[in-house]
Design a protein around this motif. Structure first.
Motif, PDB file in Angstrom:
ATOM      1  N   UNK A 271       0.830  -1.213   0.000  1.00 18.53           N
ATOM      2  CA  UNK A 271       0.000   0.000   0.000  1.00 18.53           C
ATOM      3  C   UNK A 271       0.864   1.263   0.000  1.00 18.53           C
ATOM      4  N   UNK A 272       1.865   1.293   0.882  1.00 20.11           N
ATOM      5  CA  UNK A 272       2.732   2.478   0.965  1.00 20.11           C
ATOM      6  C   UNK A 272       3.459   2.700  -0.355  1.00 20.11           C
ATOM      7  N   UNK A 273       3.991   1.625  -0.959  1.00 18.75           N
ATOM      8  CA  UNK A 273       4.705   1.745  -2.230  1.00 18.75           C
ATOM      9  C   UNK A 273       3.784   2.256  -3.331  1.00 18.75           C
ATOM     10  N   UNK A 274       2.565   1.693  -3.390  1.00 19.80           N
ATOM     11  CA  UNK A 274       1.567   2.160  -4.369  1.00 19.80           C
ATOM     12  C   UNK A 274       1.226   3.631  -4.151  1.00 19.80           C
ATOM     13  N   UNK A 275       1.014   4.003  -2.888  1.00 21.67           N
ATOM     14  CA  UNK A 275       0.622   5.380  -2.566  1.00 21.67           C
ATOM     15  C   UNK A 275       1.731   6.369  -2.908  1.00 21.67           C
ATOM     16  N   UNK A 276       2.981   5.994  -2.624  1.00 23.76           N
ATOM     17  CA  UNK A 276       4.108   6.881  -2.953  1.00 23.76           C
ATOM     18  C   UNK A 276       4.214   7.053  -4.466  1.00 23.76           C
ATOM     19  N   UNK A 332       2.412  -6.718 -13.144  1.00 25.22           N
ATOM     20  CA  UNK A 332       3.239  -7.435 -12.174  1.00 25.22           C
ATOM     21  C   UNK A 332       3.126  -6.766 -10.809  1.00 25.22           C
ATOM     22  N   UNK A 333       2.381  -7.402  -9.929  1.00 29.18           N
ATOM     23  CA  UNK A 333       2.172  -6.839  -8.596  1.00 29.18           C
ATOM     24  C   UNK A 333       3.475  -6.787  -7.800  1.00 29.18           C
ATOM     25  N   UNK A 334       4.396  -7.713  -8.112  1.00 27.83           N
ATOM     26  CA  UNK A 334       5.662  -7.766  -7.385  1.00 27.83           C
ATOM     27  C   UNK A 334       6.609  -6.624  -7.745  1.00 27.83           C
ATOM     28  N   UNK A 335       6.151  -5.729  -8.628  1.00 27.92           N
ATOM     29  CA  UNK A 335       6.952  -4.549  -8.962  1.00 27.92           C
ATOM     30  C   UNK A 335       7.169  -3.679  -7.731  1.00 27.92           C
ATOM     31  N   UNK A 336       6.231  -3.763  -6.776  1.00 30.75           N
ATOM     32  CA  UNK A 336       6.325  -2.968  -5.551  1.00 30.75           C
ATOM     33  C   UNK A 336       6.804  -3.847  -4.397  1.00 30.75           C
ATOM     34  N   UNK A 337       7.631  -3.274  -3.542  1.00 32.43           N
ATOM     35  CA  UNK A 337       8.143  -4.009  -2.390  1.00 32.43           C
ATOM     36  C   UNK A 337       9.173  -3.185  -1.652  1.00 32.43           C
ATOM     37  N   UNK A 338      10.033  -3.852  -0.905  1.00 34.73           N
ATOM     38  CA  UNK A 338      11.080  -3.162  -0.156  1.00 34.73           C
ATOM     39  C   UNK A 338      12.333  -3.042  -1.004  1.00 34.73           C
ATOM     40  N   UNK A 339      12.927  -1.859  -1.023  1.00 36.48           N
ATOM     41  CA  UNK A 339      14.151  -1.611  -1.779  1.00 36.48           C
ATOM     42  C   UNK A 339      15.143  -0.879  -0.888  1.00 36.48           C
ATOM     43  N   UNK A 340      16.459  -1.091  -1.091  1.00 40.05           N
ATOM     44  CA  UNK A 340      17.455  -0.377  -0.284  1.00 40.05           C
ATOM     45  C   UNK A 340      17.408   1.122  -0.553  1.00 40.05           C
ATOM     46  N   UNK A 341      17.530   1.899   0.521  1.00 40.12           N
ATOM     47  CA  UNK A 341      17.582   3.351   0.370  1.00 40.12           C
ATOM     48  C   UNK A 341      18.815   3.756  -0.418  1.00 40.12           C
ATOM     49  N   UNK A 342      19.925   3.019  -0.227  1.00 33.40           N
ATOM     50  CA  UNK A 342      21.152   3.213  -0.988  1.00 33.40           C
ATOM     51  C   UNK A 342      21.300   2.018  -1.919  1.00 33.40           C
ATOM     52  N   UNK A 343      21.036   2.206  -3.226  1.00 34.29           N
ATOM     53  CA  UNK A 343      21.023   1.107  -4.184  1.00 34.29           C
ATOM     54  C   UNK A 343      22.369   0.414  -4.312  1.00 34.29           C
ATOM     55  N   UNK A 344      23.457   1.100  -3.958  1.00 30.58           N
ATOM     56  CA  UNK A 344      24.785   0.491  -4.073  1.00 30.58           C
ATOM     57  C   UNK A 344      25.089  -0.425  -2.893  1.00 30.58           C
ATOM     58  N   UNK A 351      13.161   0.988   2.180  1.00 34.66           N
ATOM     59  CA  UNK A 351      11.887   1.696   2.139  1.00 34.66           C
ATOM     60  C   UNK A 351      10.941   0.913   1.237  1.00 34.66           C
ATOM     61  N   UNK A 352       9.676   1.227   1.286  1.00 30.11           N
ATOM     62  CA  UNK A 352       8.687   0.600   0.420  1.00 30.11           C
ATOM     63  C   UNK A 352       8.540   1.443  -0.842  1.00 30.11           C
ATOM     64  N   UNK A 353       8.865   0.856  -1.979  1.00 28.73           N
ATOM     65  CA  UNK A 353       8.818   1.621  -3.235  1.00 28.73           C
ATOM     66  C   UNK A 353       8.820   0.655  -4.415  1.00 28.73           C
ATOM     67  N   UNK A 354       9.263   1.117  -5.567  1.00 33.15           N
ATOM     68  CA  UNK A 354       9.283   0.316  -6.790  1.00 33.15           C
ATOM     69  C   UNK A 354      10.549  -0.529  -6.815  1.00 33.15           C
ATOM     70  N   UNK A 355      10.373  -1.840  -6.983  1.00 36.94           N
ATOM     71  CA  UNK A 355      11.510  -2.752  -6.989  1.00 36.94           C
ATOM     72  C   UNK A 355      12.166  -2.822  -8.363  1.00 36.94           C
ATOM     73  N   UNK A 361      12.460   3.789 -13.700  1.00 39.93           N
ATOM     74  CA  UNK A 361      13.051   4.775 -14.598  1.00 39.93           C
ATOM     75  C   UNK A 361      12.022   5.318 -15.582  1.00 39.93           C
ATOM     76  N   UNK A 362      11.182   4.432 -16.129  1.00 43.21           N
ATOM     77  CA  UNK A 362      10.217   4.850 -17.156  1.00 43.21           C
ATOM     78  C   UNK A 362       9.082   5.668 -16.556  1.00 43.21           C
TER      79      UNK A 362
END
Length: 478
Positions: A271-276, A332-344, A351-355, A361-362
């Motif tokens: 929900x948070x990822x979708x809302x953001x 693809x519902x799994x597009x949203x989930x937990x991702x590192x705040x620092x991608x490196x 945080x909860x956002x786009x995986x 990017x698009x």
């Protein structure tokens, strides 16, 4: 080798890995008196079988040749195998491959090159005296936002790993050495350069404080708008308040995102990822509509009436983001989930956002790029129109008060159009750290700038109403 070359040119990742394994097995079984070298397009092979005790081996290779008894012209790779390997009468296989350039991630394999090292009939690992693979790198190989990282291809997962490999490189060096304790296929990934931890912590605090302050004043902006009847009738203010609501939604969901990600609640995180994602796209949409409304006011001054104007703007501003997010969820519902705040750093705070990197990017960077370009043009039109009007009104002297008002107007328009968000495009190279600080400060405080603009607009509307009332009073008295 011809079959492998064909697969390297046209095959997918799975076919390429299978071809590499098959070729390695064939080469290990090949009878060699002492040394043998061959090459074909994207494949360079060197085989070595020692006659006596193994005292170590030095291999040099170019794009078309590999040898152990001399340095080849235009050498790309040099390898040092320690005597600890003790190959006995087995064959040492050196295999340099150039893979197809189909990398779809943010990590780039340097020159798409893998260097394979193996010994027939043996699995070499846990070496104390390490294997050193040195690759020449020109200055154009990577930009300032990247750094090299030595990796090997893990055939079981078909992914790259750094386990057992150290990267020996300093900025400015024309070569990189990978020091590893095992034999397999090695390469160099160009990964995003890390931002120092102290900067990340400071930027996090700036974002937290700025977004919290913006949320507070944005809510106050909505309350003021609802309490002023004359303000509610102003079309421009209605457009501004929709952008304000979009920013409120963005801040309300962004601030707890880190906490929600730590709760390990997939449903709440989705929900948070979708809302953001939705509120971010809605913010971009209303920024673009601010630019469109500005175009009508400045360019089509006498032809701006549109039937159900606000309804049409609302359909675009709130509807288009909903369509985009809905399509992403359906595909693809799994597009949203937990991702590192620092991608490196995969193990950093999440945080909860786009995986999915491509979707992110698009649907965010791509959409914002179009909005930013359009609004940048609108800002240019605004500046030109303001300058043109002042030139007509001025009669040889400069009105400093008017100039101050014009500057404040342009700054307010800049905040409404989201132009400061464009600073993200300059957060690279030598501008990485200062660029990120400026971007973080300006955008986390966008709500504050809009609140100030709203107060100025209230004052302007109040002065206009007072002036109109005064004129009516004078007319009645006369």
């Amino acid at each position: 080798m011809e079959n492998v070359n064909k697969i390297l040119r046209n095959g997918n990742r799975q076919d390429t890995i299978e071809a590499m394994e098959s070729l390695e097995q064939v080469l290990q079984a090949t009878e060699v008196n002492e040394t043998s070298s061959m090459s074909l397009n994207n494949v360079v092979v060197f085989l070595h079988r020692p006659r006596g005790s193994f005292a170590g081996l030095q291999i040099s290779a170019s794009d078309s040749e590999a040898t152990s008894d001399k340095t080849v012209t235009n050498s790309r790779v040099s390898v040092h195998l320690p005597s600890e390997i003790n190959v006995g009468l087995n064959t040492v296989v050196f295999l340099m491959l150039t893979l197809p350039g189909t990398n779809k991630t943010s990590e780039v394999l340097f020159e798409n090159r893998l260097v394979g090292l193996s010994v027939s009939g043996r699995n070499i690992s846990g070496l104390q005296d390490r294997v050193n693979i040195t690759m020449n790198m020109n200055s154009a190989a990577m930009n300032e936002t990247q750094k090299p990282s030595c990796v090997f291809l893990d055939f079981s997962t078909q992914n790259y790993s750094t386990d057992g490999c150290d990267t020996m490189w300093k900025p400015g060096q024309s070569h990189i050495t990978c020091s590893c304790d095992h034999l397999t296929y090695f390469g160099v990934l160009l990964v995003s350069a890390d931002l120092p931890p102290e900067h990340l912590e400071i930027l996090s605090y700036i974002s937290l404080i700025g977004c919290s302050l913006s949320l507070l004043v944005l809510v106050l902006t909505v309350l003021l708008f609802m309490s002023k009847r004359k303000v509610r009738a102003d079309v421009s203010m209605k457009v501004h308040i929709n952008l304000t609501v979009a920013l409120i939604l963005l801040n309300v969901h962004f601030l707890p995102s880190q906490t929600v990600a730590a709760l390990s609640s997939p449903g709440l995180c989705l929900y948070i990822a979708l809302a953001i994602h939705y509120s971010l796209l809605a913010t971009f949409s209303w920024m673009a509509l601010e630019g469109f409304h500005l175009y009508l006011l400045l360019v089509r001054v006498f032809n701006i009436y549109m039937r159900r104007y606000m309804l049409k703007l609302s359909v675009v501003g709130w509807g288009v983001p909903a369509v985009i997010v809905s399509l992403v969820v359906v595909i693809d519902r799994d597009t949203y989930g937990t991702v590192p705040l620092d991608s490196s750093k995969p193990n950093s705070t999440e945080i909860c956002y786009i995986v999915d990197h491509t979707v992110k990017m698009v649907t965010t960077v791509g959409v914002f790029s179009l909005v930013f370009l359009y609004n940048l043009i609108m800002l240019g039109v605004t500046i030109r129109r303001v300058v043109s009007l002042r030139r007509r009104k001025q009669s040889g002297h400069i009105d400093h008060e008017t100039a101050k008002r014009d500057i404040c107007t342009l700054l307010g328009v800049t905040a409404l159009l989201g132009v400061p968000w464009g600073l993200v495009f300059f957060s690279f190279g030598y501008l990485t750290v200062p660029g990120l600080y400026v971007f973080c400060i300006l955008n986390s405080l966008q709500g504050v700038f809009i609140f100030i603009w709203f107060l100025m607009s209230l004052r302007k509307i109040g002065n206009s109403a007072a002036k109109t009332s005064s004129i009516k009073t004078q007319s009645s008295n006369s």
